[in-house]
Design a protein around this motif. Structure first.
Motif, PDB file in Angstrom:
ATOM      1  N   GLY A  73      37.705  28.769  43.634  1.00 49.04           N
ATOM      2  CA  GLY A  73      38.747  29.574  44.293  1.00 49.04           C
ATOM      3  C   GLY A  73      38.243  31.005  44.263  1.00 49.04           C
ATOM      4  N   SER A  74      38.751  31.852  45.145  1.00 47.50           N
ATOM      5  CA  SER A  74      38.226  33.222  45.195  1.00 47.50           C
ATOM      6  C   SER A  74      38.797  34.056  44.044  1.00 47.50           C
ATOM      7  CB  SER A  74      38.557  33.848  46.554  1.00 47.50           C
ATOM      8  OG  SER A  74      39.929  34.170  46.604  1.00 47.50           O
ATOM      9  N   GLY A  75      38.471  35.343  44.038  1.00 45.46           N
ATOM     10  CA  GLY A  75      38.928  36.230  42.964  1.00 45.46           C
ATOM     11  C   GLY A  75      40.435  36.158  42.747  1.00 45.46           C
ATOM     12  N   THR A  76      41.175  36.003  43.827  1.00 50.53           N
ATOM     13  CA  THR A  76      42.636  35.955  43.714  1.00 50.53           C
ATOM     14  C   THR A  76      43.083  34.739  42.893  1.00 50.53           C
ATOM     15  OG1 THR A  76      42.735  37.042  45.864  1.00 50.53           O
ATOM     16  CG2 THR A  76      44.775  36.050  45.082  1.00 50.53           C
ATOM     17  N   PRO A 124      51.696  25.868  32.150  1.00 49.29           N
ATOM     18  CA  PRO A 124      50.828  26.499  33.164  1.00 49.29           C
ATOM     19  C   PRO A 124      50.883  25.734  34.479  1.00 49.29           C
ATOM     20  CG  PRO A 124      49.508  25.219  31.641  1.00 49.29           C
ATOM     21  CD  PRO A 124      50.925  25.140  31.133  1.00 49.29           C
ATOM     22  N   PRO A 125      50.387  26.347  35.571  1.00 48.97           N
ATOM     23  CA  PRO A 125      50.330  25.598  36.829  1.00 48.97           C
ATOM     24  C   PRO A 125      49.326  24.444  36.692  1.00 48.97           C
ATOM     25  CG  PRO A 125      49.286  27.765  37.051  1.00 48.97           C
ATOM     26  CD  PRO A 125      49.834  27.696  35.679  1.00 48.97           C
ATOM     27  N   TYR A 126      49.370  23.504  37.612  1.00 53.02           N
ATOM     28  CA  TYR A 126      48.513  22.314  37.458  1.00 53.02           C
ATOM     29  C   TYR A 126      47.047  22.619  37.758  1.00 53.02           C
ATOM     30  CZ  TYR A 126      46.811  17.622  37.548  1.00 53.02           C
ATOM     31  OH  TYR A 126      46.081  16.497  37.260  1.00 53.02           O
ATOM     32  N   TYR A 127      46.754  23.179  38.949  1.00 48.28           N
ATOM     33  CA  TYR A 127      45.340  23.367  39.317  1.00 48.28           C
ATOM     34  C   TYR A 127      44.702  24.492  38.509  1.00 48.28           C
ATOM     35  CZ  TYR A 127      41.082  23.415  42.061  1.00 48.28           C
ATOM     36  OH  TYR A 127      39.760  23.330  42.444  1.00 48.28           O
ATOM     37  N   LEU A 128      45.505  25.492  38.186  1.00 46.54           N
ATOM     38  CA  LEU A 128      44.970  26.658  37.457  1.00 46.54           C
ATOM     39  C   LEU A 128      45.342  26.583  35.980  1.00 46.54           C
ATOM     40  CD1 LEU A 128      45.701  29.438  40.114  1.00 46.54           C
ATOM     41  CD2 LEU A 128      43.509  28.326  39.610  1.00 46.54           C
ATOM     42  N   ASP A 129      45.308  25.392  35.420  1.00 47.59           N
ATOM     43  CA  ASP A 129      45.657  25.173  34.013  1.00 47.59           C
ATOM     44  C   ASP A 129      44.436  25.566  33.157  1.00 47.59           C
ATOM     45  OD1 ASP A 129      45.954  24.013  31.490  1.00 47.59           O
ATOM     46  OD2 ASP A 129      46.924  22.209  32.260  1.00 47.59           O
ATOM     47  N   LEU A 130      44.423  26.790  32.648  1.00 48.93           N
ATOM     48  CA  LEU A 130      43.216  27.265  31.950  1.00 48.93           C
ATOM     49  C   LEU A 130      42.900  26.473  30.678  1.00 48.93           C
ATOM     50  CD1 LEU A 130      43.236  31.141  32.540  1.00 48.93           C
ATOM     51  CD2 LEU A 130      41.847  29.386  33.663  1.00 48.93           C
ATOM     52  N   SER A 144      32.920  35.762  42.780  1.00 47.64           N
ATOM     53  CA  SER A 144      31.487  35.496  42.967  1.00 47.64           C
ATOM     54  C   SER A 144      30.813  36.358  44.035  1.00 47.64           C
ATOM     55  CB  SER A 144      31.308  34.014  43.319  1.00 47.64           C
ATOM     56  OG  SER A 144      32.153  33.643  44.397  1.00 47.64           O
ATOM     57  N   GLN A 145      31.570  36.785  45.062  1.00 45.82           N
ATOM     58  CA  GLN A 145      30.914  37.396  46.242  1.00 45.82           C
ATOM     59  C   GLN A 145      30.768  38.908  46.148  1.00 45.82           C
ATOM     60  OE1 GLN A 145      34.074  36.728  45.970  1.00 45.82           O
ATOM     61  NE2 GLN A 145      35.370  37.643  47.513  1.00 45.82           N
ATOM     62  N   GLY A 187      33.951  32.244  46.894  1.00 41.59           N
ATOM     63  CA  GLY A 187      34.626  30.977  46.628  1.00 41.59           C
ATOM     64  C   GLY A 187      34.756  30.585  45.179  1.00 41.59           C
ATOM     65  N   LEU A 188      34.174  31.370  44.262  1.00 46.92           N
ATOM     66  CA  LEU A 188      34.352  31.065  42.835  1.00 46.92           C
ATOM     67  C   LEU A 188      34.909  32.287  42.119  1.00 46.92           C
ATOM     68  CD1 LEU A 188      31.006  29.216  41.954  1.00 46.92           C
ATOM     69  CD2 LEU A 188      33.234  28.182  42.478  1.00 46.92           C
TER      70      LEU A 188
END
Ligand SMILES: Cc1ncc(COP(=O)(O)O)c(C=O)c1O
Length: 377
Positions: free
Chosen positions: A61-64, A213-219, A186-187, A195-196
Motif C-alpha cells: 500500500g502507498s505511504g497513506t 485493529p483494522p483487518y488488512y492493516l493489523d500491525l 517506497s517511491q 506501492g509499499l
C-alpha cells in the motif's frame, strides 16, 4: 530518452536500472526463502534509515496506508493531537477523525512553524497520541521531530511521525528522538517504485496497541508474520515491488547512509543557492527549530506567472517539477531532489527552471545554474 520525462518531483522519483530490472522476472512464492530473504534485506537497510533498533514492517500500500496503519493501530478510540502545517499534516488529521475518540487539529499556516505551545496544552488536556509530518512535502519545511518527541515523552504520549519524504534522504533518529511509530513510502527517498509503505514501532507503542485493529492493516499480524523464518507478510504482498524495494535498499547500502544524506543536503543547498540567485522567495518560513527541507524545495512562482505556464516551460524541456497543492496552486513550485538523482539531473532541472523564470519576465539577479554548479562541483 526523448519520450521519458525526468521526474524531479517529491515522489515518484526516477528508478535506477537495477531496480526496474528485478520487476521483470518470473513470479516467486511469497511463502518461501527467496521472498523471506528479500524482506530481511529490506528490514536490515531500513532500520539504519529509520534510526531504530526495531524491525520495520512492510505493507503493500502507498505511504497513506502506512499513515492509516499507524493511526488505526495506536490511536483508535483515543484522544489524538495532530500537528499541521501542510497537506500531509491535514491528511493525518483526516485519518484521525476516522479513528480517534477525539481528533484535535493544531494548525499553523502551511509552511510556517508548528505551534508547540498548543501541543503542550492539548497534552495537558489529555491527548494520548500525537502525529507530526517530519518533512512536510507540500510546503518544503522540515519539522522538529526531536523537539516534539521530547514533549511527547514528558506527557507520556505516543508519537507517530510521518517520515514519508525524509527517511532515506535526511537524517532520522527515531529511537533517539522518541518517535514511537515512523512511516516511510517506497517511491520517495528510497528510489523504489510506488506501492509499499514501511512502519517501525517502538516497544512502548506495542504495549499500547489497540485491541481492535483494522483487518488488512493489523500491525500485530504483520509483526507475527515477520518473526517467522523465512519472513512473511500476513496476506499476499506485492512481490515485484518487494523485490524492487530490496534492490533499492541494496543500492542504498552500497552508497552508505551517511553519504546518501550528505548527497541530499548538498543537492538541497545547491537548489537554495539557485533560488537565491534568481531573486525568488523561498516559500517556507523557518525559525530556530524549523528548517528548509533537504529533499524538496518549495519556492514562489514569480509574480505575473501561473503554474501551468511556468511548469509548462520546464516540461517542454523534458523535466517535470511539482506545483503547489490545493490553495498553493499557482503560488509555488516544488523541485524534488530525492532518491537516486545527483548533480547531472539537478543541473538540468535548474537550467530548465531558470529558463522558465526568465521566460516569465522575471529579472534574475544572477545565474542560479552557475551558483548551483559552483556548489556541486
Ligand atoms: C509527507 C507525505 N506523507 C504522506 C504522503 C502520502 O504518500 P502516498 O502518496 O504514497 O500515499 C506523501 C506523498 O506525497 C507525503 O509527501
Amino acid at each position: 530518452m526523448e519520450d521519458e520525462l525526468l521526474l524531479m518531483l517529491p515522489g515518484p522519483v526516477p528508478l535506477p536500472e537495477r531496480v526496474r530490472a528485478v520487476m521483470a522476472r518470473q513470479a516467486i512464492n511469497h511463502r518461501g526463502a527467496e521472498f523471506g530473504n528479500a524482506y530481511a534485506d529490506i528490514v536490515r537497510v531500513l532500520k539504519g534509515l529509520f534510526g531504530t533498533k526495531n524491525n520495520p514492517l512492510v505493507i503493500s500500500g502507498s505511504g497513506t496506508a502506512g499513515m492509516e496503519a499507524a493511526v488505526a493501530n495506536f490511536g483508535k478510540g483515543r484522544k489524538m493531537a495532530h500537528l499541521i502545517n501542510g497537506k500531509f499534516g491535514e491528511r493525518m488529521y483526516t485519518i484521525g477523525q476516522r479513528y480517534a475518540s477525539e481528533a484535535r487539529p493544531i494548525e499553523s499556516d502551511w509552511g510556517t512553524p508548528l505551534n508547540l505551545e498548543s501541543l503542550k496544552s492539548a497534552l495537558e488536556d489529555g491527548c494520548e497520541v500525537v502525529t507530526m509530518v517530519h518533512n512536510e512535502t507540500s510546503a518544503g519545511i522540515l519539522n522538529p521531530a526531536g523537539e516534539v518527541g521530547k514533549i511527547c515523552r514528558k506527557y507520556d504520549a505516543l508519537f507517530i511521525m510521518d517520515g514519508v519524504t525524509s527517511i532515506g534522504g535526511d537524517q532520522v533518529l527515531a529511537d533517539d528522538w522518541g518517535v514511537d511509530v515512523a512511516v516511510v513510502g517506497s517511491q520517495k527517498c528510497l528510489a523504489a517504485p510506488a506501492g509499499l509503505a514501511a512502519v517501525s514501532v517502538s516497544d512502548r507503542a506495542w504495549d499500547r496497541a489497540v485491541k481492535n485493529p483494522p483487518y488488512y492493516l493489523d500491525l500485530p499480524a504483520y509483526k507475527k508474520n515477520a518473526a517467522k523464518d523465512p519472513m512473511e507478510t500476513p496476506y499476499t504482498p506485492a512481490v515485484p515491488l518487494f523485490l524492487a524495494l530490496r534492490e533499492a535498499c541494496l543500492i542504498i547500502e552500497e552508497e552508505g547512509v551517511d553519504k546518501r544524506i550528505a548527497r541530499h543536503h548538498r543537492m538541497a543547498g545547491a537548489v537554495r543557492k539557485a533560488v537565491h540567485a534568481w531573486g525568488i522567495d523561498m516559500f517556507p518560513k523557518t525559525d530556530s527549530l524549523h528548517q528548509y527541507s533537504n529533499t524538496v524545495t518549495a519556492a514562489c512562482i514569480p509574480a505575473g506567472s501561473n503554474d501551468k505556464d511556468f511548469r509548462g516551460v520546464v516540461k517542454k524541456l523534458g523535466i517535470q517539477i511539482a506545483g503547489g497543492q490545493d490553495h498553493l496552486k499557482d503560488k509555488i513550485f516544488r523541485i524534488g531532489h530525492m532518491g537516486a538523482v545527483s548533480a547531472p539531473e539537478l543541473l538540468a532541472t535548474l537550467a530548465a527552471t531558470e529558463y522558465a523564470v526568465r521566460k516569465t519576465g522575471h529579472q534574475v539577479l544572477e545565474s542560479g545554474v552557475m551558483a548551483a554548479a559552483e556548489d556541486l562541483g
